[in-house]
Write a protein that holds these residues in place. Sequence first.
Motif, PDB file in Angstrom:
ATOM      1  N   VAL A 113       1.122   4.154  -2.199  1.00  0.00           N
ATOM      2  CA  VAL A 113       1.171   3.818  -3.623  1.00  0.00           C
ATOM      3  C   VAL A 113       2.633   3.895  -4.053  1.00  0.00           C
ATOM      4  O   VAL A 113       3.235   4.968  -4.029  1.00  0.00           O
ATOM      5  CB  VAL A 113       0.315   4.778  -4.472  1.00  0.00           C
ATOM      6  N   PHE A 114       3.191   2.751  -4.426  1.00  0.00           N
ATOM      7  CA  PHE A 114       4.608   2.679  -4.764  1.00  0.00           C
ATOM      8  C   PHE A 114       4.854   3.099  -6.213  1.00  0.00           C
ATOM      9  O   PHE A 114       3.925   3.241  -7.015  1.00  0.00           O
ATOM     10  CB  PHE A 114       5.133   1.260  -4.535  1.00  0.00           C
ATOM     11  N   GLN A 115       6.128   3.254  -6.550  1.00  0.00           N
ATOM     12  CA  GLN A 115       6.507   3.686  -7.894  1.00  0.00           C
ATOM     13  C   GLN A 115       6.098   2.661  -8.942  1.00  0.00           C
ATOM     14  O   GLN A 115       5.702   3.008 -10.047  1.00  0.00           O
ATOM     15  CB  GLN A 115       8.013   3.923  -7.956  1.00  0.00           C
ATOM     16  N   GLU A 116       6.190   1.376  -8.597  1.00  0.00           N
ATOM     17  CA  GLU A 116       5.727   0.304  -9.473  1.00  0.00           C
ATOM     18  C   GLU A 116       4.404  -0.225  -8.924  1.00  0.00           C
ATOM     19  O   GLU A 116       4.215  -0.289  -7.697  1.00  0.00           O
ATOM     20  CB  GLU A 116       6.755  -0.823  -9.540  1.00  0.00           C
ATOM     21  N   PRO A 117       3.481  -0.666  -9.799  1.00  0.00           N
ATOM     22  CA  PRO A 117       2.181  -1.138  -9.311  1.00  0.00           C
ATOM     23  C   PRO A 117       2.259  -2.380  -8.414  1.00  0.00           C
ATOM     24  O   PRO A 117       1.401  -2.576  -7.567  1.00  0.00           O
ATOM     25  CB  PRO A 117       1.411  -1.454 -10.598  1.00  0.00           C
ATOM     26  N   THR A 118       3.294  -3.211  -8.606  1.00  0.00           N
ATOM     27  CA  THR A 118       3.507  -4.427  -7.800  1.00  0.00           C
ATOM     28  C   THR A 118       2.237  -5.260  -7.658  1.00  0.00           C
ATOM     29  O   THR A 118       1.853  -5.648  -6.545  1.00  0.00           O
ATOM     30  CB  THR A 118       4.076  -4.089  -6.402  1.00  0.00           C
ATOM     31  N   LEU A 119       1.593  -5.534  -8.788  1.00  0.00           N
ATOM     32  CA  LEU A 119       0.378  -6.346  -8.775  1.00  0.00           C
ATOM     33  C   LEU A 119       0.723  -7.824  -8.862  1.00  0.00           C
ATOM     34  O   LEU A 119       1.746  -8.208  -9.426  1.00  0.00           O
ATOM     35  CB  LEU A 119      -0.524  -5.958  -9.951  1.00  0.00           C
ATOM     36  N   MET A 120      -0.148  -8.649  -8.314  1.00  0.00           N
ATOM     37  CA  MET A 120       0.002 -10.102  -8.429  1.00  0.00           C
ATOM     38  C   MET A 120      -0.497 -10.512  -9.806  1.00  0.00           C
ATOM     39  O   MET A 120      -1.692 -10.360 -10.101  1.00  0.00           O
ATOM     40  CB  MET A 120      -0.794 -10.801  -7.334  1.00  0.00           C
ATOM     41  N   PRO A 121       0.384 -11.003 -10.686  1.00  0.00           N
ATOM     42  CA  PRO A 121      -0.021 -11.260 -12.074  1.00  0.00           C
ATOM     43  C   PRO A 121      -0.971 -12.443 -12.235  1.00  0.00           C
ATOM     44  O   PRO A 121      -1.642 -12.555 -13.264  1.00  0.00           O
ATOM     45  CB  PRO A 121       1.315 -11.548 -12.780  1.00  0.00           C
ATOM     46  N   ARG A 164      -6.060  -0.127  -4.495  1.00  0.00           N
ATOM     47  CA  ARG A 164      -5.624  -0.994  -3.392  1.00  0.00           C
ATOM     48  C   ARG A 164      -5.238  -0.159  -2.163  1.00  0.00           C
ATOM     49  O   ARG A 164      -5.447  -0.572  -1.029  1.00  0.00           O
ATOM     50  CB  ARG A 164      -4.450  -1.857  -3.848  1.00  0.00           C
ATOM     51  N   ALA A 165      -4.673   1.029  -2.394  1.00  0.00           N
ATOM     52  CA  ALA A 165      -4.344   1.917  -1.271  1.00  0.00           C
ATOM     53  C   ALA A 165      -5.597   2.540  -0.672  1.00  0.00           C
ATOM     54  O   ALA A 165      -5.677   2.761   0.541  1.00  0.00           O
ATOM     55  CB  ALA A 165      -3.383   3.009  -1.737  1.00  0.00           C
ATOM     56  N   LEU A 166      -6.599   2.820  -1.499  1.00  0.00           N
ATOM     57  CA  LEU A 166      -7.812   3.483  -1.032  1.00  0.00           C
ATOM     58  C   LEU A 166      -8.785   2.537  -0.353  1.00  0.00           C
ATOM     59  O   LEU A 166      -9.648   2.984   0.413  1.00  0.00           O
ATOM     60  CB  LEU A 166      -8.529   4.156  -2.212  1.00  0.00           C
ATOM     61  N   VAL A 167      -8.670   1.234  -0.615  1.00  0.00           N
ATOM     62  CA  VAL A 167      -9.694   0.287  -0.159  1.00  0.00           C
ATOM     63  C   VAL A 167      -9.761   0.205   1.364  1.00  0.00           C
ATOM     64  O   VAL A 167     -10.800  -0.154   1.921  1.00  0.00           O
ATOM     65  CB  VAL A 167      -9.455  -1.109  -0.780  1.00  0.00           C
ATOM     66  N   THR A 168      -8.689   0.566   2.061  1.00  0.00           N
ATOM     67  CA  THR A 168      -8.709   0.576   3.525  1.00  0.00           C
ATOM     68  C   THR A 168      -9.201   1.906   4.079  1.00  0.00           C
ATOM     69  O   THR A 168      -9.240   2.087   5.295  1.00  0.00           O
ATOM     70  CB  THR A 168      -7.305   0.289   4.087  1.00  0.00           C
ATOM     71  N   ASP A 169      -9.559   2.829   3.198  1.00  0.00           N
ATOM     72  CA  ASP A 169     -10.037   4.165   3.575  1.00  0.00           C
ATOM     73  C   ASP A 169      -9.050   4.884   4.496  1.00  0.00           C
ATOM     74  O   ASP A 169      -9.418   5.346   5.585  1.00  0.00           O
ATOM     75  CB  ASP A 169     -11.410   4.079   4.243  1.00  0.00           C
ATOM     76  N   PRO A 170      -7.788   5.021   4.063  1.00  0.00           N
ATOM     77  CA  PRO A 170      -6.794   5.672   4.922  1.00  0.00           C
ATOM     78  C   PRO A 170      -7.030   7.173   4.992  1.00  0.00           C
ATOM     79  O   PRO A 170      -7.607   7.768   4.092  1.00  0.00           O
ATOM     80  CB  PRO A 170      -5.473   5.374   4.206  1.00  0.00           C
ATOM     81  N   ASP A 171      -6.568   7.780   6.075  1.00  0.00           N
ATOM     82  CA  ASP A 171      -6.627   9.238   6.189  1.00  0.00           C
ATOM     83  C   ASP A 171      -5.500   9.898   5.401  1.00  0.00           C
ATOM     84  O   ASP A 171      -5.645  11.016   4.922  1.00  0.00           O
ATOM     85  CB  ASP A 171      -6.515   9.651   7.657  1.00  0.00           C
ATOM     86  N   ILE A 172      -4.371   9.187   5.305  1.00  0.00           N
ATOM     87  CA  ILE A 172      -3.173   9.732   4.673  1.00  0.00           C
ATOM     88  C   ILE A 172      -2.776   8.845   3.509  1.00  0.00           C
ATOM     89  O   ILE A 172      -2.659   7.624   3.660  1.00  0.00           O
ATOM     90  CB  ILE A 172      -2.011   9.814   5.685  1.00  0.00           C
ATOM     91  N   LEU A 173      -2.568   9.449   2.350  1.00  0.00           N
ATOM     92  CA  LEU A 173      -2.174   8.717   1.152  1.00  0.00           C
ATOM     93  C   LEU A 173      -0.756   9.138   0.783  1.00  0.00           C
ATOM     94  O   LEU A 173      -0.492  10.314   0.506  1.00  0.00           O
ATOM     95  CB  LEU A 173      -3.142   9.036   0.005  1.00  0.00           C
ATOM     96  N   LEU A 174       0.165   8.177   0.798  1.00  0.00           N
ATOM     97  CA  LEU A 174       1.559   8.416   0.446  1.00  0.00           C
ATOM     98  C   LEU A 174       1.797   7.865  -0.953  1.00  0.00           C
ATOM     99  O   LEU A 174       1.489   6.696  -1.216  1.00  0.00           O
ATOM    100  CB  LEU A 174       2.490   7.728   1.449  1.00  0.00           C
ATOM    101  N   MET A 175       2.359   8.690  -1.842  1.00  0.00           N
ATOM    102  CA  MET A 175       2.521   8.293  -3.240  1.00  0.00           C
ATOM    103  C   MET A 175       3.960   8.555  -3.677  1.00  0.00           C
ATOM    104  O   MET A 175       4.424   9.691  -3.681  1.00  0.00           O
ATOM    105  CB  MET A 175       1.529   9.059  -4.114  1.00  0.00           C
ATOM    106  N   ASP A 176       4.660   7.480  -4.043  1.00  0.00           N
ATOM    107  CA  ASP A 176       6.084   7.549  -4.356  1.00  0.00           C
ATOM    108  C   ASP A 176       6.301   7.502  -5.870  1.00  0.00           C
ATOM    109  O   ASP A 176       6.425   6.424  -6.450  1.00  0.00           O
ATOM    110  CB  ASP A 176       6.822   6.396  -3.673  1.00  0.00           C
ATOM    111  N   GLU A 177       6.306   8.671  -6.505  1.00  0.00           N
ATOM    112  CA  GLU A 177       6.499   8.784  -7.959  1.00  0.00           C
ATOM    113  C   GLU A 177       5.619   7.814  -8.739  1.00  0.00           C
ATOM    114  O   GLU A 177       6.096   7.085  -9.610  1.00  0.00           O
ATOM    115  CB  GLU A 177       7.964   8.551  -8.319  1.00  0.00           C
ATOM    116  N   PRO A 178       4.327   7.781  -8.487  1.00  0.00           N
ATOM    117  CA  PRO A 178       3.486   6.756  -9.096  1.00  0.00           C
ATOM    118  C   PRO A 178       3.321   6.879 -10.604  1.00  0.00           C
ATOM    119  O   PRO A 178       3.020   5.886 -11.276  1.00  0.00           O
ATOM    120  CB  PRO A 178       2.144   6.949  -8.390  1.00  0.00           C
TER     121      PRO A 178
END
Length: 271
Positions: free
Chosen positions: A95-103, A161-175
Amino acid sequence: MVDPAALADMGTDPAGNVAVSLRGVTKTYDNGVVALGPIDLEVRRGEFVSLLGPSGCGKSTALRLIAGLGTPSSGTVRVARTAVEANGGHAVGFVFQEPTLMPWTTVRENVRLPLRLAHVPLSSANARVDQALAQVGLSEFANAYPRELSGGMKMRVSLARALVTDPDILLMDEPFAALDEITRFRLNNDLLALWRSLRKTVIFVTHSVFESVYLSQRVVVMTSRPGRIATEISIEATEPRGEDFRTSADYAGYCRKVSSALAPAYSGPSA
């Protein structure tokens, strides 16, 4: 570099306790800037760890190395391989600092993107998207467009969007850094509820002492650039955490302790 043999070794660890291991890791960019290290860090499976330090100390760099979005200049980054990953899934969600969504497309399609790139069949993808949206409380906004969402809701989409792949590790950069305080508090509470429910390993980058203490089981305090680990502080608080903890003497005490550990980082070279 990320060591494929090490990934396999960690995946067969009988105890299964270690999710991420950094050993002697440094990062020097092509322009000569020494951004990181050397650092040694180990994160246990299911642990919630915050990286706290001044701007430019290498927190985000460390996160990107763990995600495989870069390679260290020296040292080894090891991320536990799982059965999910071995079968084409993802060990890590970012999960990046900006949502970076496709508008130009809907919330649903933004969340579906990683599954589309992985060629997941539509029927399976739909169920996983619905689940991820429910987890972040956005089911009723599945057909909305990013322009129709608040900042906090956009960040929820990014989390889904980060959770939809069911990752074991969640990295979050100043979200939550750009959000107002009320929204940030609410998302902190919701993130903790998700962590308790899903038991992902979370590595969370923040500049906020208060946020790091509230969220984490362990706060890793980093020095100014080049970033090294100054100290690690365990936050031993009763679960589940909520407003009682946020207003408690224990919380205030931990915040003072972390602030004191962080203070020397701001007396060094400019970050």
